[in-house]
Scaffold this motif. Structure first.
Motif, mmCIF file in Angstrom:
data_model
loop_
_atom_site.group_PDB
_atom_site.id
_atom_site.type_symbol
_atom_site.label_atom_id
_atom_site.label_comp_id
_atom_site.label_asym_id
_atom_site.label_seq_id
_atom_site.Cartn_x
_atom_site.Cartn_y
_atom_site.Cartn_z
ATOM 1 N N PRO A 2 -38.494 161.381 67.942
ATOM 2 C CA PRO A 2 -37.691 162.390 68.630
ATOM 3 C C PRO A 2 -36.209 162.049 68.517
ATOM 4 N N THR A 3 -35.370 163.042 68.676
ATOM 5 C CA THR A 3 -33.930 162.798 68.724
ATOM 6 C C THR A 3 -33.550 162.449 70.158
ATOM 7 N N LEU A 4 -32.356 161.924 70.309
ATOM 8 C CA LEU A 4 -31.850 161.551 71.629
ATOM 9 C C LEU A 4 -30.830 162.597 72.054
ATOM 10 N N ASN A 54 -30.079 143.715 79.784
ATOM 11 C CA ASN A 54 -29.508 143.692 78.443
ATOM 12 C C ASN A 54 -30.410 144.380 77.407
ATOM 13 N N VAL A 55 -30.407 143.879 76.163
ATOM 14 C CA VAL A 55 -31.091 144.579 75.079
ATOM 15 C C VAL A 55 -32.592 144.671 75.339
ATOM 16 N N ARG A 56 -33.156 143.639 75.971
ATOM 17 C CA ARG A 56 -34.591 143.670 76.251
ATOM 18 C C ARG A 56 -34.940 144.841 77.165
ATOM 19 N N GLU A 57 -34.102 145.090 78.177
ATOM 20 C CA GLU A 57 -34.354 146.205 79.083
ATOM 21 C C GLU A 57 -34.207 147.541 78.360
ATOM 22 N N LEU A 58 -33.185 147.658 77.503
ATOM 23 C CA LEU A 58 -32.999 148.891 76.737
ATOM 24 C C LEU A 58 -34.203 149.136 75.826
ATOM 25 N N GLN A 59 -34.678 148.096 75.176
ATOM 26 C CA GLN A 59 -35.835 148.234 74.294
ATOM 27 C C GLN A 59 -37.040 148.752 75.065
ATOM 28 N N ASN A 60 -37.305 148.182 76.228
ATOM 29 C CA ASN A 60 -38.449 148.617 77.033
ATOM 30 C C ASN A 60 -38.289 150.060 77.503
ATOM 31 N N CYS A 61 -37.049 150.422 77.852
ATOM 32 C CA CYS A 61 -36.761 151.780 78.306
ATOM 33 C C CYS A 61 -37.045 152.789 77.186
ATOM 34 N N ILE A 62 -36.588 152.487 75.976
ATOM 35 C CA ILE A 62 -36.784 153.404 74.859
ATOM 36 C C ILE A 62 -38.257 153.460 74.450
ATOM 37 N N GLU A 63 -38.932 152.333 74.488
ATOM 38 C CA GLU A 63 -40.355 152.348 74.166
ATOM 39 C C GLU A 63 -41.115 153.275 75.123
ATOM 40 N N ARG A 64 -40.803 153.174 76.414
ATOM 41 C CA ARG A 64 -41.440 154.038 77.414
ATOM 42 C C ARG A 64 -41.115 155.507 77.145
ATOM 43 N N ALA A 65 -39.850 155.776 76.787
ATOM 44 C CA ALA A 65 -39.444 157.154 76.512
ATOM 45 C C ALA A 65 -40.194 157.725 75.305
ATOM 46 N N VAL A 66 -40.347 156.924 74.263
ATOM 47 C CA VAL A 66 -41.054 157.391 73.072
ATOM 48 C C VAL A 66 -42.525 157.650 73.385
ATOM 49 N N VAL A 67 -43.122 156.776 74.206
ATOM 50 C CA VAL A 67 -44.524 156.966 74.589
ATOM 51 C C VAL A 67 -44.698 158.268 75.363
ATOM 52 N N ILE A 70 -35.996 153.910 68.801
ATOM 53 C CA ILE A 70 -36.755 155.164 68.678
ATOM 54 C C ILE A 70 -37.506 155.190 67.353
ATOM 55 N N GLU A 71 -36.818 154.857 66.270
ATOM 56 C CA GLU A 71 -37.459 154.827 64.955
ATOM 57 C C GLU A 71 -38.583 153.788 64.922
ATOM 58 N N LYS A 72 -38.304 152.627 65.491
ATOM 59 C CA LYS A 72 -39.277 151.521 65.461
ATOM 60 C C LYS A 72 -40.565 151.892 66.197
ATOM 61 N N PHE A 73 -40.429 152.376 67.430
ATOM 62 C CA PHE A 73 -41.623 152.640 68.231
ATOM 63 C C PHE A 73 -42.330 153.922 67.793
ATOM 64 N N SER A 74 -41.589 154.878 67.250
ATOM 65 C CA SER A 74 -42.232 156.073 66.713
ATOM 66 C C SER A 74 -43.113 155.712 65.523
ATOM 67 N N ALA A 75 -42.625 154.811 64.683
ATOM 68 C CA ALA A 75 -43.410 154.371 63.531
ATOM 69 C C ALA A 75 -44.668 153.638 63.997
ATOM 70 N N GLU A 76 -44.521 152.797 65.023
ATOM 71 C CA GLU A 76 -45.682 152.059 65.525
ATOM 72 C C GLU A 76 -46.721 153.005 66.129
ATOM 73 N N LEU A 77 -46.252 154.075 66.778
ATOM 74 C CA LEU A 77 -47.154 155.031 67.413
ATOM 75 C C LEU A 77 -47.595 156.147 66.463
ATOM 76 N N LYS A 78 -47.066 156.099 65.226
ATOM 77 C CA LYS A 78 -47.410 157.089 64.195
ATOM 78 C C LYS A 78 -47.155 158.516 64.698
ATOM 79 N N LYS A 79 -45.940 158.720 65.214
ATOM 80 C CA LYS A 79 -45.539 160.049 65.655
ATOM 81 C C LYS A 79 -44.132 160.323 65.156
ATOM 82 N N PRO A 80 -43.763 161.591 64.961
ATOM 83 C CA PRO A 80 -42.405 161.902 64.490
ATOM 84 C C PRO A 80 -41.375 161.394 65.492
#
Length: 216
Positions: free
Chosen positions: A176-178, A194-207, A164-174
């Protein structure tokens, strides 16, 4: 020499980079090559290099990954997909830390630490003849089994917050909490990717998240 074993998506390269970063070779290069991503007739050149004119298209000398990794760590990813014909040359290079560029007559000596990774069962590959037994033993001096994400559910919320922190920083947005219900849903899921799927899931959620909290 370390052999990292684990399912696809468990981020074995990250483990390899961590081993390098905490080793006495940390100031040296970390060189990675995916043995499954390169055509068999090109893989030998990628690993050992070649001299100018060694074959059609060799218009200049090329340094191989073994040579480039001198003083550091060479990471051989997807080692279980290594062509059988190339395995004896890899074995010699691992055992002696010496090799010849294609088209050369002089051996080169290197100082390289080997880390290999696979999502295959190499013992089964050895039994079927798809992988040399002597190379398997040489690579698995220190084997590390990386468990799938479903076996370490306590890591899920930690990883989720990191992404969440990583992709929020990349998207330049505050960031969000989980929400607790979303976290519970993440923990209860089996994560076959595994972790790759979780990463993609969180990236989509942040977007998609346009509020201050991520919901299920």
């Amino acid at each position: 020499t370390v052999l990292l074993e684990g399912k696809s998506g468990t981020r074995k390269e990250l483990f390899a980079r961590t081993l390098h970063a905490f080793s006495r070779r940390a100031d040296g290069p970390f060189v990675a090559i995916n043995c499954a991503a390169i055509l068999e007739n090109l893989l030998e050149s990628e690993l050992f290099g070649h001299e100018k004119g060694a074959f059609t298209g060799a218009v200049a000398r090329k340094l191989g990954k073994f040579e480039v990794a001198h003083g550091g760590t060479l990471f051989l990813d997807e080692i279980g997909d290594l062509p059988v014909a190339l395995q004896p040359k890899i074995l010699r290079a691992v055992e002696t830390l010496s090799f010849e560029r294609i088209g050369a007559t002089k051996s080169l000596q290197v100082d390289v630490r080997l880390v290999a990774a696979t999502n295959r069962d190499l013992r089964a590959c050895v039994a079927t003849g798809a992988f040399r037994e002597d190379l398997f033993f040489r690579l698995s001096v220190f084997p590390i089994q990386i468990p799938p994400l479903c076996e370490r559910s306590a890591d899920v919320p930690l990883l989720a917050r990191f992404f969440i922190e990583k992709f929020s920083a990349e998207l330049k947005k505050p960031p969000p909490t989980l929400s607790q219900t979303a976290e519970d849903r993440l923990i209860s899921y089996s994560w076959p990717g595994n972790v790759r799927e979780l990463q993609n899931c969180i990236e989509r959620a942040v977007v998609l998240c346009d509020e201050s909290e991520i919901q299920p």
